[in-house]
Design an enzyme around this catalytic site. Structure first.
Site, PDB file in Angstrom:
ATOM      1  N   ASP A 167       0.732  -0.897  -0.133  1.00  0.00           N
ATOM      2  CA  ASP A 167      -0.044  -0.084  -0.014  1.00  0.00           C
ATOM      3  C   ASP A 167       0.800   1.355   0.168  1.00  0.00           C
ATOM      4  O   ASP A 167       2.024   1.145   0.458  1.00  0.00           O
ATOM      5  CB  ASP A 167      -1.018  -0.052   1.233  1.00  0.00           C
ATOM      6  CG  ASP A 167      -1.916   1.295   1.173  1.00  0.00           C
ATOM      7  OD1 ASP A 167      -2.428   1.307   0.128  1.00  0.00           O
ATOM      8  OD2 ASP A 167      -2.665   1.302   2.187  1.00  0.00           O
ATOM      9  N   GLY A 187      -0.034   5.608  -4.345  1.00  0.00           N
ATOM     10  CA  GLY A 187      -0.724   6.810  -4.887  1.00  0.00           C
ATOM     11  C   GLY A 187      -0.031   7.939  -3.858  1.00  0.00           C
ATOM     12  O   GLY A 187       0.156   8.908  -4.575  1.00  0.00           O
ATOM     13  N   ARG A 188      -0.078   7.556  -2.759  1.00  0.00           N
ATOM     14  CA  ARG A 188       0.607   8.858  -1.704  1.00  0.00           C
ATOM     15  C   ARG A 188       1.968   9.269  -2.270  1.00  0.00           C
ATOM     16  O   ARG A 188       2.302  10.366  -2.432  1.00  0.00           O
ATOM     17  CB  ARG A 188       0.514   8.469  -0.365  1.00  0.00           C
ATOM     18  CG  ARG A 188      -0.949   8.912   0.299  1.00  0.00           C
ATOM     19  CD  ARG A 188      -1.011   7.976   1.639  1.00  0.00           C
ATOM     20  NE  ARG A 188      -1.433   6.625   1.189  1.00  0.00           N
ATOM     21  CZ  ARG A 188      -1.177   5.634   2.220  1.00  0.00           C
ATOM     22  NH1 ARG A 188      -0.917   6.028   3.335  1.00  0.00           N
ATOM     23  NH2 ARG A 188      -1.586   4.461   1.973  1.00  0.00           N
ATOM     24  N   ASN A 236     -11.151  -2.738  -4.912  1.00  0.00           N
ATOM     25  CA  ASN A 236     -10.492  -1.794  -5.841  1.00  0.00           C
ATOM     26  C   ASN A 236     -11.037  -1.739  -7.080  1.00  0.00           C
ATOM     27  O   ASN A 236     -10.645  -0.650  -8.083  1.00  0.00           O
ATOM     28  CB  ASN A 236      -8.877  -2.333  -5.776  1.00  0.00           C
ATOM     29  CG  ASN A 236      -8.145  -2.258  -4.796  1.00  0.00           C
ATOM     30  OD1 ASN A 236      -7.199  -2.854  -4.604  1.00  0.00           O
ATOM     31  ND2 ASN A 236      -8.274  -1.131  -4.024  1.00  0.00           N
TER      32      ASN A 236
HETATM   33  C1  IPE Z   1      -5.471  -2.772   0.157  1.00  0.00           C
HETATM   34  O1  IPE Z   1      -5.117  -1.251  -0.188  1.00  0.00           O
HETATM   35  C2  IPE Z   1      -5.366  -3.550  -1.115  1.00  0.00           C
HETATM   36  C3  IPE Z   1      -4.135  -3.394  -1.776  1.00  0.00           C
HETATM   37  C4  IPE Z   1      -2.968  -3.141  -1.365  1.00  0.00           C
HETATM   38  C5  IPE Z   1      -4.303  -4.381  -3.140  1.00  0.00           C
HETATM   39  P1  IPE Z   1      -6.026  -0.216  -0.179  1.00  0.00           P
HETATM   40  O2  IPE Z   1      -5.653   0.886  -0.690  1.00  0.00           O
HETATM   41  O3  IPE Z   1      -7.277  -0.545  -1.257  1.00  0.00           O
HETATM   42  O4  IPE Z   1      -6.893  -0.377   1.105  1.00  0.00           O
HETATM   43  P2  IPE Z   1      -7.776   0.661   1.790  1.00  0.00           P
HETATM   44  O5  IPE Z   1      -8.748   1.329   0.752  1.00  0.00           O
HETATM   45  O6  IPE Z   1      -7.038   1.669   2.343  1.00  0.00           O
HETATM   46  O7  IPE Z   1      -8.427  -0.043   3.057  1.00  0.00           O
HETATM   47  C1  IPE Z   2      -1.601   0.286  -3.418  1.00  0.00           C
HETATM   48  O1  IPE Z   2      -1.515   1.619  -3.518  1.00  0.00           O
HETATM   49  C2  IPE Z   2      -1.960  -0.506  -4.605  1.00  0.00           C
HETATM   50  C3  IPE Z   2      -3.398  -0.809  -4.909  1.00  0.00           C
HETATM   51  C4  IPE Z   2      -4.205  -0.543  -4.055  1.00  0.00           C
HETATM   52  C5  IPE Z   2      -3.488  -1.393  -6.334  1.00  0.00           C
HETATM   53  P1  IPE Z   2      -2.740   2.462  -3.406  1.00  0.00           P
HETATM   54  O2  IPE Z   2      -3.309   2.740  -4.783  1.00  0.00           O
HETATM   55  O3  IPE Z   2      -3.722   2.377  -2.343  1.00  0.00           O
HETATM   56  O4  IPE Z   2      -1.984   4.054  -2.718  1.00  0.00           O
HETATM   57  P2  IPE Z   2      -2.510   4.866  -1.645  1.00  0.00           P
HETATM   58  O5  IPE Z   2      -2.899   4.238  -0.439  1.00  0.00           O
HETATM   59  O6  IPE Z   2      -3.833   5.457  -2.432  1.00  0.00           O
HETATM   60  O7  IPE Z   2      -1.436   5.694  -1.440  1.00  0.00           O
HETATM   61 MG    MG Z   3      -4.144   2.306  -0.583  1.00  0.00          MG
END
Ligand code: IPE
Ligand code: IPE
Ligand code: MG
Length: 252
Positions: A21, A24-25, A69
């Site tokens: 995780d 995105g950030r 997702n």
């Molecule tokens: C969990 O991350 C799923 C994966 C890493 C694939 P998310 O970013 O989707 O989780 P939440 O929404 O913050 O709980």
């Molecule tokens: C994890 O990173 C990847 C997936 C869930 C596919 P995120 O996309 O959830 O990144 P953040 O949590 O928004 O930073």
């Molecule tokens: Mg995330």
């Protein structure tokens, strides 16, 4: 930061799972599009597979895309599916060289055909690799898996092939998508959130949990070793007392 030398390979976790995780950030912090974070995350996965193998881990399950997702903006979903297919194709020759076998868990009925084709191809190509198994959790969630398993067992009861009272923990485990490999000894979540987000709820009953604020694209060999070193400092009691655990360790 830990190094491989700090790890006692005789006590390494056999099965490790990672909630990858923070992509995105990581991208946003750099003024970039979220997709750049997902791209950077491929290198982190590469490093974690290598580190896991060197540390003596045999099964590495990575949460790549959850059932939830699918609710992200379509553009991001498309980017992720394209990226997964691209990464699998790109990495397969290296996986064969390094002895990495690929496996998959999830609701494949929702995964686009082009991505499924690449994944199936890689699974076939790597099927004889023996050093470590990488399991990609794609379109996966624990509640989806449990519903799917319960429906299957209920059908078998109706058909008369099993009796309800025969359903026990072993039978449930044998009917999950993870039936063929051991439950995680260690679950790592990067990105700072301290939650499970619908991942392997049954299988992590006794896993050691390791949460780190490090965002997934910043997670490399050293950070993986940090998690293993932390794991090795823990006493897994499985409900027993510390004295019992120590007495049993002494008799081994
Ligand atoms: C969990 O991350 C799923 C994966 C890493 C694939 P998310 O970013 O989707 O989780 P939440 O929404 O913050 O709980
Ligand atoms: C994890 O990173 C990847 C997936 C869930 C596919 P995120 O996309 O959830 O990144 P953040 O949590 O928004 O930073
Ligand atoms: Mg995330």
């Amino acid at each position: 930061m830990a190094t491989l030398e700090q790890i006692d390979k005789t006590r390494s976790p056999k099965s490790v799972a990672i909630i990858m995780d923070g992509n995105g950030r990581w991208a946003r912090q750099r003024g970039m599009d979220r997709s750049e974070g997902h791209k950077a995350g491929i290198d982190s996965l590469h490093d974690s597979i290598e580190a896991a193998k060197w540390a003596g881990v045999k099964y590495l399950t990575v949460y790549a895309f959850s059932t939830e997702n699918w609710n992200r903006p379509q553009k991001e979903v498309d980017t992720l599916m394209n990226l997964i297919a691209y990464a699998v194709e790109l990495e397969t020759p290296d996986m064969i060289r390094k002895g990495v076998r690929l496996g998959m868990i999830g609701d494949f009925s929702r995964v686009p055909k082009f991505a499924m084709d690449k994944l199936k191809w890689s699974i076939e190509q790597t099927k004889n690799c023996q050093d470590i198994t990488l399991i990609i959790a794609l379109s996966y969630s624990a509640r989806w898996e449990l519903v799917d398993t319960m429906q299957r067992l209920a059908r078998q009861c109706v058909e008369g092939t099993i009796k309800p009272e025969e359903i026990d923990q072993e039978m449930i485990s044998r009917n999950l998508t993870t039936s063929w490999y051991p439950d995680p000894d260690l679950l790592i979540r990067t990105g700072g959130e301290e939650r499970i987000s619908n991942f392997m709820l049954w299988q992590i009953s006794y896993s050691e949990l390791y949460f780190t604020p490090v965002l997934w694209p910043d997670f490399h060999h050293e950070q993986f070793y940090d998690a293993i070193v932390d794991y090795q400092s823990r006493e897994r009691r499985f409900g027993k007392t510390s004295a019992q655990v120590q007495a049993e360790a002494g008799t081994k």
